[in-house]
Write an enzyme that holds these catalytic residues in place. Structure first.
Site, PDB file in Angstrom:
ATOM      1  N   TYR A 137      21.394 108.382  17.762  1.00 59.61           N
ATOM      2  CA  TYR A 137      22.906 108.421  17.721  1.00 59.61           C
ATOM      3  C   TYR A 137      24.016 108.468  18.617  1.00 59.61           C
ATOM      4  CZ  TYR A 137      21.897 114.058  16.349  1.00 59.61           C
ATOM      5  OH  TYR A 137      21.516 115.002  16.819  1.00 59.61           O
ATOM      6  N   GLU A 138      24.964 108.809  18.517  1.00 59.74           N
ATOM      7  CA  GLU A 138      26.009 108.619  19.933  1.00 59.74           C
ATOM      8  C   GLU A 138      25.634 107.408  20.428  1.00 59.74           C
ATOM      9  OE1 GLU A 138      28.447 110.396  19.021  1.00 59.74           O
ATOM     10  OE2 GLU A 138      28.127 111.971  17.920  1.00 59.74           O
TER      11      GLU A 138
END
Lengths: 603, 603
Positions: free
Chosen positions: A440-441
């Site tokens: 994620y990110e």
């Protein structure tokens, strides 16, 4: 049950001795009174909160998970009470601007505390964790009215925030989003669309949730240049600023995930939800990047926290578990077998964890000083330099620390043997929780493209040179010091090679842009290993000084030197593989057609 | 839902072309009629069973898990029916001795089918999987009466078997076990003790379960020389050989695990359970090793199967998922974005999976020929050579294929991005299932000690030389072939280095035995990479011959050459890191005291 102690001694070393935080804070506007004593007291208190409040909820939160009923999400038992305690303790507002109800302490301090939160309960930590990003985006891009309405609430933790970017068909490629925003005529917008993977999108910890949502205006240009940012509260604030009418946004379902079960990962439906434009129309992606950069460093810190947690528990087990005798002869003759910490391969695994934890901590705190300077620094030259270095290091912090964090938590399982696979011991949870941090990110692949493509090659390596020059200076200053030779010589060689490899890829990329993607992940990992080598070399210098000065804590400093030696002998050689792979080029990657890939099994 | 197709084309290449299985079977007593057509038909049917029967139960089995109620274990829905179909199809007895009701086909064939089972449903596959080991132990060490009672039932799959070794305080160090066996006076024994981590210890798939249990006789010497092996059936066979009286053995609890949820991992209580000695008193460990060696190769095959499964699904996703444009310009202009398979880093991940799958398959089938020869070979010299090589390769197959299998399944998750973390897609399950393979049947660390300490150094590298000589001969034969130079040159260099590194560790180990453990895991990984390089080089030679001969399937052979090139350029360079670490020595590992490890966080 797993245990955890905040690594206060190591933090003191890195902050007070290695990176001279006392001087850093003394020069930082607003932080002049943040003395080592103040820092020490805050970290001790933070460590206690993490250990006593968050840690006991980590395994139970993983087992219970979140429950969606009638559109409401019930978080695991105890999460609510812990969050209340967190807010009452004033933790959310620690580093926020006093104007918005914050305590005005340096960001670096909040980052250190974040390591402790991530080490003890990542799933819980993600509820307050995303509020910072939302607050940041509003602080930088919101109108005064938006700030007045949302900022104090977010800062105090009374409300929490989210980042609503991803849709089911697009994550990395946000230009493809389909969510729409239609002007209502009264200055607001009606937002309609479905977002997925929204961490803390719905929960029962706070009285309101402030969604920052990417959507397209009716006249939006195609692609990523047509995205706007909106603030969409779960409850529309009434005139007193308190949660009023329910807005048209709700959680449609919860994802069933590999880990971070205690965090509600929501599919969020926006059905003509009332929202307000943040920043300029079509400039939403730039606003979102404000949030994303901080969030990326935050995810790197997650990797670090999980590494430390896994290390501490693997160490306890390795000291306790009796199995086999040392190959060189029994060490604990009074016992039925030796504790497994006598075995060199068990030590190799523990030292791998330890070196990544301590190296990661140095990297985070080194980066954190730049965050402080960018936020509060007064000297323009210094700020520019900090911003440059921060841009370079952000993808390394994010991707390198999560890659090695995944490795480290897996070593923790391995130290436990079969018991590591059993939920009861808590080691496998750390692996499952760590797995998301590589994704994620922005995945590791995306971070690597950001590093090599944008940060390094886009200005012909000038940004990188800012950093390699610093390393070069350090190496030169220590060149005549025989005690440092075993560290400085390989570091200097790698530092030179780093530049050469960069130039090599850059040249190739001029002929074929695919060469960037072909080299990028190996380049990022290589960069991470060299960066940690630089910091470990500095740590050795610092530790040697303390030893030479006759420190009473000699065992700590000798251990530090040995951990650095382990790093140089046992982890840094991985650069030999990455260097070769960086140079291997794109050809063998690009030769196959999409069909070719399946020729072994497709008929 | 994940899909799977048995890699029949690649299997045909490895078996028929690369390793000349037709000639191998033609010379193998009892296998003379196992022509490529027969093999092809069996593999096709096996692939269909795996895909149509086992695969649909993999995700549901993971979600449901097993249930313990009133001492009975309920397996996930559909597992029972699938097992019945498996038994009715005659699959369990494929490679067993016709004397015991088997079909007498070669073991290698059963190993290939095992890859398919592991690729589609590892948790299910572990129910029948352990019966083979139990049957092997009885066949080699059981009395005629024991064989008559248990073997046919096990071979036909009517009953299943277990291996009961581990106790809560000891896994690797079986000398510490506390389970006791007391003679009853009528030739039997009463077994009392508690075993943990017993895969398929209790379930509802078969009418009886045959436990092979390690316990100590009253007069047992201390340690591992005092362990005996017993057969302890769940139901004592009556005079007709059918399940009769319930024996004093039962499942006390099920473990909650990271993965393989569909398999019942049991704590088994033996409470004066009636058992029968297998083999000589106090020689149980040796008997158990008969089972363990086969089981270790079986676990390596699990790593391979999971790699292939993850690869196939990541490939499908990468062809389908649209995200961003290729850096070198749009490839699918008619679509909103390019399929992610255009991106070099996605290709790097897919090729890593592909190379480990195809390399692992070659390694397993190369090893499988030795298993065949050891079991059925007639030529004493050939048998001895096969046994030697098999001993050397077993820890490599087990540990290397599970280590890279874990990496490969994680690459599969990474290709899916955030979706990889979501249970629905099935990719994270492969990671969780793969995680156990690095642990059970001896961790990677234990395999590495077996390889370096026992197999290589114990006879001064003579065993290794048998293999490096074979590689050397191949390199010499190809030395003058310019088309092979890019593969043969690095291979020859590595092969020489392998010997040098071995000698180096051996010399150091004479001074300090801990040097073995310090180098062992890196040595194992290094050995694995070189072994696969050898097999890929041979594959290239074979593929080139086919291309030169104007094969109609040129795309397959060109793909094979390119996959080998990828392996040499992008995976084999890891040997540069491992070689340095092998040479790094024990010092930095052994320098710290057990207390020193905790100096960063312990007060």
């Amino acid at each position: 049950m797993p245990d955890y102690q905040a690594p206060l001694r190591d933090l003191r070393f890195v902050m007070d001795e290695l990176l001279d935080y006392p001087a850093h804070y003394a020069r930082l506007p607003g932080a002049e009174e943040v003395t080592p004593d103040v820092v020490g007291a805050i970290l001790e208190e933070g460590g206690r909160f993490a250990r006593e409040v968050l840690l006991p909820l980590n395994q139970s939160g993983d087992r219970e998970g979140c429950l969606l009923e009638g559109g409401e999400v019930k978080t695991p038992s105890g999460f609510q009470a812990a969050y209340r305690q967190y807010v009452e303790g004033g933790w959310p507002s620690l580093a926020a601007d006093p104007e918005q109800g914050g305590q005005g302490l340096p960001h670096s301090l909040a980052m250190v505390l974040n390591e402790m939160i991530c080490a003890t309960n990542l799933a819980w930590g993600m509820y307050p964790g995303l509020s910072h990003g939302a607050a940041d985006a509003l602080r930088h891009h919101g109108t005064e009215a938006q700030k007045a309405t949302y900022l104090t609430k977010l800062v105090e933790g009374v409300w929490t925030g989210t980042m609503c970017l991803t849709e089911s068909h697009c994550g990395t490629d946000l230009g493809l989003i389909r969510s729409r925003a239609v002007p209502t005529g009264d200055g607001a917008y009606e937002i309609t669309g479905t977002k997925i993977f929204i961490s803390a999108g719905e929960h029962d910890l706070a009285e309101n949730i402030v969604h920052l949502v990417l959507a397209k205006l009716p006249d939006a240009p195609e692609g990523s240049k047509g995205i706007s940012l909106f603030v969409v509260p779960k409850y529309l604030p009434d005139e007193a600023g308190e949660p009023g009418e329910r807005n048209g946004v709700g959680c449609g379902s919860l994802e069933h995930k590999m880990g971070i079960h205690g965090n509600a990962t929501c599919m969020m439906h926006f059905d003509t939800a009332r929202g307000y434009l943040v920043g300029a129309p079509h400039k939403g992606l730039a606003c979102m990047f404000t949030m994303m950069n901080a969030a990326r460093i935050g995810v790197g810190i997650q990797g670090l926290g999980l590494t430390e947690a896994s290390f501490q528990n693997a160490l306890a087990y390795a000291r306790d578990r009796l199995q086999m005798r040392a190959l060189s002869g029994a060490k604990a003759e009074d016992k039925s077998a030796d504790p497994i910490i006598v075995h060199p391969d068990v030590r190799r695994m523990l030292l791998t964890q330890k070196a990544f934890a301590e190296g990661g901590r140095m990297l985070v705190l080194y980066t954190a000083q730049m965050v402080d300077v960018v936020e509060h620094g007064q000297d323009a030259v210094e700020c520019e330099r900090a911003e440059t270095l921060l841009g370079l290091l952000t993808p390394i912090v994010k991707a390198f620390l999560t890659e090695v964090g995944f490795e480290a938590t897996n070593e923790g399982v391995q130290v436990f043997g079969g018991h590591g696979f059993i939920q009861e011991w808590g080691m496998e949870q750390l692996v499952r929780d760590a797995r998301i941090t590589r994704l994620y990110e922005g995945t590791t692949g995306i971070q690597a493209l950001d590093l090599l493509g944008r940060k390094v090659l886009m200005n012909q390596g000038e940004t990188l040179k800012v950093f390699t020059k610093e390393i070069h200076k350090f190496c030169q200053a220590e060149a005549a010091n025989p005690a440092m030779a075993e560290f400085v010589r390989p570091l200097a060689k790698l530092n030179t090679e780093w530049g050469e490899l960069t130039m090599g890829v850059g040249m190739k990329a001029m002929g074929d842009r695919e060469e960037v993607g072909a080299a990028s992940v190996d380049y990022l990992m290589y960069s991470g290993y060299v960066t940690l080598a630089y910091l470990f070399a500095r740590a050795v210098k610092q530790a040697r000084s303390a030893l030479d000065a006759g420190s009473e804590d000699a065992a700590f400093y000798r251990t530090k030197v040995n951990t650095a030696r382990f790093y140089f002998e046992r982890l840094l050689p991985r650069t030999r593989a990455h260097a070769q792979m960086i140079q291997a080029g794109a050809e063998s990657l690009m030769a196959l057609s999409a069909e070719d890939f399946g020729r072994g099994f497709e008929i």
